[in-house]
Scaffold this motif. Structure first.
Motif, PDB file in Angstrom:
ATOM      1  N   VAL A 113     101.366  51.817  65.746  1.00  0.00           N
ATOM      2  CA  VAL A 113     100.754  51.215  66.938  1.00  0.00           C
ATOM      3  C   VAL A 113     100.876  52.150  68.142  1.00  0.00           C
ATOM      4  O   VAL A 113      99.933  52.309  68.932  1.00  0.00           O
ATOM      5  CB  VAL A 113     101.395  49.848  67.234  1.00  0.00           C
ATOM      6  N   ILE A 114     102.036  52.800  68.284  1.00  0.00           N
ATOM      7  CA  ILE A 114     102.237  53.727  69.403  1.00  0.00           C
ATOM      8  C   ILE A 114     101.275  54.909  69.306  1.00  0.00           C
ATOM      9  O   ILE A 114     100.695  55.344  70.309  1.00  0.00           O
ATOM     10  CB  ILE A 114     103.698  54.205  69.436  1.00  0.00           C
ATOM     11  N   LEU A 115     101.073  55.432  68.099  1.00  0.00           N
ATOM     12  CA  LEU A 115     100.129  56.536  67.918  1.00  0.00           C
ATOM     13  C   LEU A 115      98.702  56.099  68.251  1.00  0.00           C
ATOM     14  O   LEU A 115      97.931  56.870  68.845  1.00  0.00           O
ATOM     15  CB  LEU A 115     100.207  57.061  66.485  1.00  0.00           C
ATOM     16  N   LEU A 116      98.352  54.864  67.876  1.00  0.00           N
ATOM     17  CA  LEU A 116      97.014  54.363  68.212  1.00  0.00           C
ATOM     18  C   LEU A 116      96.853  54.232  69.721  1.00  0.00           C
ATOM     19  O   LEU A 116      95.823  54.633  70.285  1.00  0.00           O
ATOM     20  CB  LEU A 116      96.782  53.015  67.525  1.00  0.00           C
ATOM     21  N   TYR A 117      97.848  53.642  70.382  1.00  0.00           N
ATOM     22  CA  TYR A 117      97.786  53.527  71.840  1.00  0.00           C
ATOM     23  C   TYR A 117      97.676  54.906  72.486  1.00  0.00           C
ATOM     24  O   TYR A 117      96.899  55.108  73.423  1.00  0.00           O
ATOM     25  CB  TYR A 117      99.038  52.812  72.359  1.00  0.00           C
ATOM     26  N   ASP A 118      98.480  55.858  71.996  1.00  0.00           N
ATOM     27  CA  ASP A 118      98.470  57.187  72.588  1.00  0.00           C
ATOM     28  C   ASP A 118      97.116  57.867  72.397  1.00  0.00           C
ATOM     29  O   ASP A 118      96.595  58.496  73.319  1.00  0.00           O
ATOM     30  CB  ASP A 118      99.583  58.030  71.965  1.00  0.00           C
ATOM     31  N   THR A 119      96.537  57.727  71.200  1.00  0.00           N
ATOM     32  CA  THR A 119      95.290  58.415  70.884  1.00  0.00           C
ATOM     33  C   THR A 119      94.094  57.771  71.575  1.00  0.00           C
ATOM     34  O   THR A 119      93.227  58.468  72.119  1.00  0.00           O
ATOM     35  CB  THR A 119      95.063  58.433  69.359  1.00  0.00           C
ATOM     36  N   LEU A 120      94.051  56.439  71.564  1.00  0.00           N
ATOM     37  CA  LEU A 120      92.870  55.739  72.045  1.00  0.00           C
ATOM     38  C   LEU A 120      92.932  55.367  73.523  1.00  0.00           C
ATOM     39  O   LEU A 120      91.884  55.108  74.132  1.00  0.00           O
ATOM     40  CB  LEU A 120      92.657  54.455  71.224  1.00  0.00           C
ATOM     41  N   LEU A 121      94.137  55.332  74.115  1.00  0.00           N
ATOM     42  CA  LEU A 121      94.255  54.879  75.497  1.00  0.00           C
ATOM     43  C   LEU A 121      94.860  55.929  76.414  1.00  0.00           C
ATOM     44  O   LEU A 121      94.199  56.436  77.331  1.00  0.00           O
ATOM     45  CB  LEU A 121      95.080  53.590  75.546  1.00  0.00           C
ATOM     46  N   PHE A 122      96.132  56.282  76.178  1.00  0.00           N
ATOM     47  CA  PHE A 122      96.839  57.103  77.153  1.00  0.00           C
ATOM     48  C   PHE A 122      96.378  58.552  77.162  1.00  0.00           C
ATOM     49  O   PHE A 122      96.212  59.146  78.224  1.00  0.00           O
ATOM     50  CB  PHE A 122      98.346  57.026  76.900  1.00  0.00           C
ATOM     51  N   ARG A 123      96.171  59.160  76.001  1.00  0.00           N
ATOM     52  CA  ARG A 123      95.753  60.560  75.991  1.00  0.00           C
ATOM     53  C   ARG A 123      94.386  60.750  76.655  1.00  0.00           C
ATOM     54  O   ARG A 123      94.217  61.695  77.450  1.00  0.00           O
ATOM     55  CB  ARG A 123      95.754  61.093  74.550  1.00  0.00           C
TER      56      ARG A 123
END
Length: 503
Positions: free
Chosen positions: A180-190
């Motif tokens: 979930v953290i990788l998804l958030y990082d890839t799709l939102l924060f990055r």
């Protein structure tokens, strides 16, 4: 988590702007923010869960809102302090340029102040998002009127795995969190970090600017290009509806003396009334010896918190500066740091209990680091945000002047990240105070270890149902947090706003 982050963002924009732009509001809102930060987050949950359940009887929707509220309280204060600090340190030359361009308060906020604060605010939002995982574990497994109620989610799953001592289930939960953290990082924060790089206060082009394939994809799609016109239309509409700034803007009038006197008189009367009520209630319900004992416990916990924040600063300030000055490394460290910050520190408590019992270690010494495990990352994320916003022309000027080694750090890097560090240290201190409630009483199986401190006092009073003692402990904790914030961290804020701002 995402709903809580959205609510925290709206709260941050409104609250921080009023605190930074109105001196009367600042004198009320900033101390109030200290109070809100000092109240244990699980204390908010115990107070509000009944109200949310009453709003939606016979439905899990009330519990879901209670969980969102608990996670919101773990995110909002950190983001608000970050934006407030940025608004107070906007370079004066940019403020003068906004005045010359006759920007109103609305335009000034969206065109100058928020873009200037964007790098630090984004990194603090990432930290807030990650820190919310710790409280999801506690908030999704609730006790209401003596009955255990679980809300569907990874937090309740982890709580059930801990209760059953199922290490395999805990491992699967951690893997799910990583995904979930990788998804958030890839799709939102990055994508947001790459998009917000244009707001850096810089006169040079960065070779190692952050990139995001998701942002590149969105920029090339026709649908995104069409949707991007909506904010532009809304912006033009808002500008037309607001009254224009007069060409010959009158000089700011000095606030009348009577207004200041009335304000301070009102504050003094409220403070006197509160102190009078305390001097009446405390000896009646507790007695002065017990109050003195709780104050001493608070002093012990305060010493632990101060020592742990200082140690964390020595470790993470250099690391954060090094990462923030290297965007490529920041892109790699971003998801790693988010996972470390999101990792529920209470999963490590059993290992500490086993080690202390096996080697007969000091409970007070070796349970203290548990208080800072989750909140130390506030310092790292804030410093990375401050270092990433350092203008490249200042770095080039430092190299041209021959600054090397410790002189470069002392003259450029450390002053540049000092405002961001103060925000990170302040929120890390508040997080450590909150964590003391669960870190000073740890257990695994039949072994329960209790350290000396205010957190242990509150925990034991909660377990035995002594509501008055819980209130006394929370009140003393709020008193210490407010006093430390006023005497230490806000003094450092003033230094950051006057001596090391980028002007």
């Amino acid at each position: 988590m995402l709903a809580a982050l959205a609510a925290s963002t709206v709260f941050t924009l409104v609250y921080a702007w009023f605190a930074a732009n109105n001196r009367y509001a600042e004198k009320v809102l900033v101390p109030l923010l200290d109070v809100l930060q000092s109240v244990p987050i699980l204390g908010y949950l115990s107070i509000t869960v009944t109200g949310f359940i009453a709003l939606f009887p016979g439905s899990l929707l009330g519990l879901q809102f209670a969980v969102i509220f608990a996670v919101w309280t773990s995110q909002a204060w950190n983001m608000t302090f970050s934006l407030y600090q940025s608004l107070k340190t906007v370079p004066r030359d940019l403020g003068e340029a906004a005045t010359l361009y006759r920007l109103g308060a609305w335009q000034r906020f969206w065109k100058l102040e928020l873009p200037y604060a964007a790098p630090g605010l984004l990194w603090n939002a990432m930290m807030s998002m990650s820190g919310g995982w710790f409280f999801v574990v506690a908030a999704e497994a609730l006790t209401v009127s003596g009955q255990q109620v679980s809300v569907p989610g990874i937090g309740s799953y982890i709580a059930a795995a801990i209760a059953a001592k199922n290490l395999g289930a805990i491992g699967w939960a951690i893997l799910a969190m990583v995904a979930v953290i990788l998804l958030y990082d890839t799709l939102l924060f990055r994508p947001i970090v790459a998009w917000a790089d244009k707001f850096r206060l810089d006169n040079t082009v960065s070779v190692d600017a952050p990139r995001s394939f998701v942002l590149d994809f969105l920029r090339r799609t026709r649908l995104t290009q069409r949707l991007s016109r909506i904010p532009a239309v809304l912006w033009e509409l808002s500008v037309r509806l607001l009254p224009p700034v007069p060409r010959d803007k009158p000089l700011a009038r000095k606030q009348p003396v009577w207004a200041d006197r009335m304000f301070y008189l009102l504050v003094a009367l409220l403070s006197a009334g509160l102190l009078g009520a305390l001097f009446f209630v405390l000896p009646r319900d507790f007695g002065w010896p017990q109050v003195g004992h709780v104050l001493l416990l608070g002093l012990i916990t305060a010493f632990k918190v101060f020592a742990l924040v200082a140690l964390s600063a020595l470790i993470w300030v250099p690391v954060g500066i090094w990462i923030g000055l290297r965007p490529r490394w920041a892109a790699v460290a971003q998801p790693v740091a988010q996972f470390l910050a999101a990792f529920p520190a209470n999963l490590l408590f059993p290992l500490v209990v086993v080690a202390i019992v096996h080697w007969h270690l000091s409970v007070n010494v070796f349970t203290a680091p548990l208080m800072i495990l989750g909140s130390q990352w506030y310092i790292l994320f804030s410093v990375i945000g401050g270092a990433s916003a350092l203008p490249g022309d200042l770095r080039e000027a430092g190299r041209n002047l021959g600054l090397r080694g410790w002189l470069l750090w002392r003259r450029l890097y450390l002053p540049a990240v000092f405002p961001a560090f103060v925000t990170g240290a302040l929120t890390a201190s508040g997080g450590a105070w909150n964590a003391s409630i669960v870190a000073e009483v740890v257990s695994w199986g039949s072994h329960t270890l209790v350290a000396t401190g205010l957190g242990a006092y509150i925990t034991e009073a909660t377990q035995t149902g002594q509501t008055l003692k819980v209130g006394l402990g929370v009140g003393v904790m709020a008193l210490y947090v407010i006093a430390i914030n006023r005497l230490v961290w806000h003094r450092l804020y003033e230094i950051a706003a006057t001596r090391v701002r980028l002007d």
